[in-house]
Design an enzyme around this catalytic site. Structure first.
Site, PDB file in Angstrom:
ATOM      1  N   LYS A  65      29.009  22.573  43.857  1.00  0.00           N
ATOM      2  CA  LYS A  65      30.275  23.588  43.816  1.00  0.00           C
ATOM      3  C   LYS A  65      30.196  24.659  42.844  1.00  0.00           C
ATOM      4  O   LYS A  65      29.577  24.318  41.686  1.00  0.00           O
ATOM      5  CB  LYS A  65      31.444  22.847  43.736  1.00  0.00           C
ATOM      6  CG  LYS A  65      32.696  23.776  43.489  1.00  0.00           C
ATOM      7  CD  LYS A  65      33.912  23.038  43.692  1.00  0.00           C
ATOM      8  CE  LYS A  65      34.387  22.504  42.334  1.00  0.00           C
ATOM      9  NZ  LYS A  65      35.928  22.091  42.280  1.00  0.00           N
ATOM     10  N   ARG A 108      40.855  17.219  46.116  1.00  0.00           N
ATOM     11  CA  ARG A 108      40.337  15.965  45.500  1.00  0.00           C
ATOM     12  C   ARG A 108      40.751  15.699  44.155  1.00  0.00           C
ATOM     13  O   ARG A 108      40.688  14.621  43.662  1.00  0.00           O
ATOM     14  CB  ARG A 108      38.625  16.231  45.378  1.00  0.00           C
ATOM     15  CG  ARG A 108      38.103  17.520  44.515  1.00  0.00           C
ATOM     16  CD  ARG A 108      38.398  17.410  43.029  1.00  0.00           C
ATOM     17  NE  ARG A 108      37.551  18.226  42.336  1.00  0.00           N
ATOM     18  CZ  ARG A 108      37.569  18.657  41.124  1.00  0.00           C
ATOM     19  NH1 ARG A 108      38.556  18.451  40.382  1.00  0.00           N
ATOM     20  NH2 ARG A 108      36.425  19.395  40.741  1.00  0.00           N
ATOM     21  N   GLN A 136      48.410  22.691  42.205  1.00  0.00           N
ATOM     22  CA  GLN A 136      48.386  21.512  42.129  1.00  0.00           C
ATOM     23  C   GLN A 136      49.299  20.430  42.208  1.00  0.00           C
ATOM     24  O   GLN A 136      48.938  19.276  42.527  1.00  0.00           O
ATOM     25  CB  GLN A 136      47.619  21.153  40.617  1.00  0.00           C
ATOM     26  CG  GLN A 136      46.445  21.997  40.172  1.00  0.00           C
ATOM     27  CD  GLN A 136      45.132  21.674  40.834  1.00  0.00           C
ATOM     28  OE1 GLN A 136      44.936  20.353  41.426  1.00  0.00           O
ATOM     29  NE2 GLN A 136      44.120  22.314  41.144  1.00  0.00           N
ATOM     30  N   ASP A 157      59.696  22.765  36.314  1.00  0.00           N
ATOM     31  CA  ASP A 157      58.836  23.898  35.885  1.00  0.00           C
ATOM     32  C   ASP A 157      59.666  24.761  35.502  1.00  0.00           C
ATOM     33  O   ASP A 157      60.935  24.753  35.383  1.00  0.00           O
ATOM     34  CB  ASP A 157      58.237  24.497  37.449  1.00  0.00           C
ATOM     35  CG  ASP A 157      57.106  25.449  36.976  1.00  0.00           C
ATOM     36  OD1 ASP A 157      55.846  24.973  37.462  1.00  0.00           O
ATOM     37  OD2 ASP A 157      57.331  26.480  36.560  1.00  0.00           O
ATOM     38  N   GLY A 215      46.297  18.917  33.670  1.00  0.00           N
ATOM     39  CA  GLY A 215      46.198  20.429  33.262  1.00  0.00           C
ATOM     40  C   GLY A 215      45.198  20.792  32.209  1.00  0.00           C
ATOM     41  O   GLY A 215      44.571  21.777  32.499  1.00  0.00           O
ATOM     42  N   ALA A 216      44.979  19.777  31.231  1.00  0.00           N
ATOM     43  CA  ALA A 216      44.029  19.911  30.436  1.00  0.00           C
ATOM     44  C   ALA A 216      42.466  20.002  30.739  1.00  0.00           C
ATOM     45  O   ALA A 216      42.175  19.017  31.136  1.00  0.00           O
ATOM     46  CB  ALA A 216      44.060  19.370  28.923  1.00  0.00           C
ATOM     47  N   LYS A 221      43.190  23.003  25.285  1.00  0.00           N
ATOM     48  CA  LYS A 221      44.475  22.742  26.163  1.00  0.00           C
ATOM     49  C   LYS A 221      44.920  21.264  26.100  1.00  0.00           C
ATOM     50  O   LYS A 221      44.123  20.212  25.626  1.00  0.00           O
ATOM     51  CB  LYS A 221      44.258  23.127  27.563  1.00  0.00           C
ATOM     52  CG  LYS A 221      43.920  24.526  27.916  1.00  0.00           C
ATOM     53  CD  LYS A 221      43.396  24.724  29.306  1.00  0.00           C
ATOM     54  CE  LYS A 221      44.273  24.709  30.344  1.00  0.00           C
ATOM     55  NZ  LYS A 221      43.979  25.193  31.776  1.00  0.00           N
ATOM     56  N   SER A 288      42.074  13.652  33.364  1.00  0.00           N
ATOM     57  CA  SER A 288      41.281  14.089  34.556  1.00  0.00           C
ATOM     58  C   SER A 288      40.828  15.557  33.980  1.00  0.00           C
ATOM     59  O   SER A 288      41.375  16.486  33.815  1.00  0.00           O
ATOM     60  CB  SER A 288      42.149  14.303  35.714  1.00  0.00           C
ATOM     61  OG  SER A 288      41.535  15.035  36.793  1.00  0.00           O
TER      62      SER A 288
END
Lengths: 319, 319
Positions: A65, A108, A136, A157, A215-216, A221, A288
């Site tokens: 990728k 994924r 996401q 949000d 997110g990080a 982050k 993740s």
């Protein structure tokens, strides 16, 4: 021998979340059991964005990728993240398919988080908190509803419009607007924001909660107060990537969390080398960062489906 | 916005050796002067072959070559080396073109060797020795005839048929069959074999000769007796790659040649940071391992030509 060319629409048509979940789960199992190959991501940092090369091999599959992240793109009518995937024949190197990788990346990521929830969340989890209602968020919901019987999906949000769009996209599902605190109080919590400060407070997290910290994905982050990690069962997708760019990267660099406190990798848990959740009161966190085996596993499924369906455009790249 | 799709034939039509020579020379200059980006190649080794991810950026250009090497392919009617190149817009990440990279690889390798000869061979060089008459021999000749007024091109190969094919491919050029020793005695010598032993003897190399050592591109491969390197002006394309997989890798690992004996990189010489040949009696060696900036520079030229010519197939990969 023609190379299949699968654009964004075709890939989207062929993506099936249940298949993606099984593919990424198997990919982590293959990898930890030595049947996969994955060199570290390599990065090119340019003025307006960055590029990442993510090659990997799994049984019967190999590919790369090539993904770009350009934060100013939306102002030009282009997505921030764009990805191109090449899938090759492991035995000859022949390029079997070239496909858009944007939706594969989103699917994924959602699927991997849901697999983490499968092993780490409490069996009877009924509420899902979605913190951050951007791109996401959609695949987090799509993946989790496949594996859990959810009664409440609480979306928070800073943008009310984003939450409204998300709710509209899931008619028939119990998605509702929520406060940050209430979303963080769900049985399963997915943090999918671009935050650079730890805005999820320890006091909001109840015993027994599982958090997917998505997110990080770059140095600096973070989304969770480091005290959420201390004492939690922390599972990562890749030790080195998490240390340098995952949820734990800032706490580790500040000495607030140590790599020794990491319980294990998702692959170790999926393969049974380490047990998943054993205690209903434990807080579990999946950090993740995203790894290439996930992309290659899903791209291989898409390639096989496209080949059997037929009718996709192709070209003789080599001849 | 469509992504151009350029197959092997189209790329071949658009390749012009003089343009490739200028493009790779500029790429090395840009790189050494800090205007390029190139992370190390990453490798995936599988049972029947290997894959290499080669990303790079240059001013106005960014992309990746994904190349496979499968030695058993010829028995299946496929080339040993196959490569796919993706070229992106540096400012947005958009994939501008996807193209076959097989001929680009051969052209840029020939061009880079000829650029090395431009700076390192004696000005009046009239004879070219080609050791190994396979695929790479063709572009070595094509590139060198652009920069040198060659009176003799001496080709050696263990296969007489390969030499005859090579001679037939260059009607009007003074290509002739040669002994190994005579080829090695030329003003400029290009070694383009898959050898794993140092078959080119020191005693055959006359003072003033320039050697392009192309064949060795993996650990354990070498073509020149290590004593050729000792006392020679040794120039590499990339210090780290040469150390681990170039012509010098075996002598370095055996302690027969030290990295301190390397005179410099091709980029340093092209940019004028270090002078090229200064002594008509010196033996000079260019250790070529192949670097991604060469591929991206050439692919960018091909993309621009294809865009301006028009009529190439394309697809909306992202939309």
């Amino acid at each position: 021998m023609p190379t299949l060319l699968l654009n964004k629409n075709t890939v989207k048509e062929l993506l099936d979340m249940s298949e993606v979940i099984e593919a990424v789960e198997q990919a982590f199992r293959d990898w930890v059991e030595g049947r996969g190959r994955m060199p570290p991501k390599s990065y090119i940092l340019l003025e307006k964005g960055d590029f990442r090369a993510m090659p990997a091999a799994l049984p019967g599959a190999v590919g790369i990728k090539w993904v770009s992240v350009h934060p100013q793109n939306p102002s030009r009518g282009l997505p921030t993240v764009m990805a191109t995937l090449v899938i090759n024949d492991p035995d000859t190197g022949y390029p079997l398919a070239i496909m858009d990788g944007t939706d594969i990346t989103a699917y994924r990521t959602g699927a991997t988080a849901a697999v983490a929830s499968r092993y780490l969340a409490r069996k009877g989890s009924r509420s899902l908190g979605i913190i951050g209602a951007g791109r996401q968020a959609y695949t987090q919901i799509e993946a989790h509803v496949k594996l859990f019987d959810l009664r409440e999906i609480r979306a928070f949000d800073l943008s009310k419009a984003s939450v409204e769009r998300l709710i509209k996209a899931f008619p028939g599902y119990p998605v509702e607007e929520s406060s940050l605190e209430k979303a963080a109080g769900s049985d399963i919590v997915c943090t999918v924001t671009p935050a650079r400060w730890p805005f999820v407070k320890r006091e909001w997290i109840a015993p027994g909660v599982h958090i997917n910290a998505i997110g990080a994905d770059a140095p600096g982050k973070e989304e969770l107060e480091p005290s959420v990690l201390n004492g939690a069962v922390v599972v990562v997708d890749d030790l080195e990537q998490s240390r340098t760019s995952g949820e734990i990267n800032v706490p580790v660099s500040k000495g607030l969390f140590s790599m020794k406190e990491v319980y294990g990798t998702l692959g170790e848990i999926i393969s049974g080398r380490k047990p998943g959740r054993r205690d209903d009161k434990a807080i579990t966190v999946f950090d993740s960062t995203g790894v290439a085996i996930e992309d290659i596993a899903v791209a291989q499924v898409i390639y096989e489906k496209a080949k059997h369906r037929g009718g996709c455009p192709s070209m003789n790249l080599i001849e």
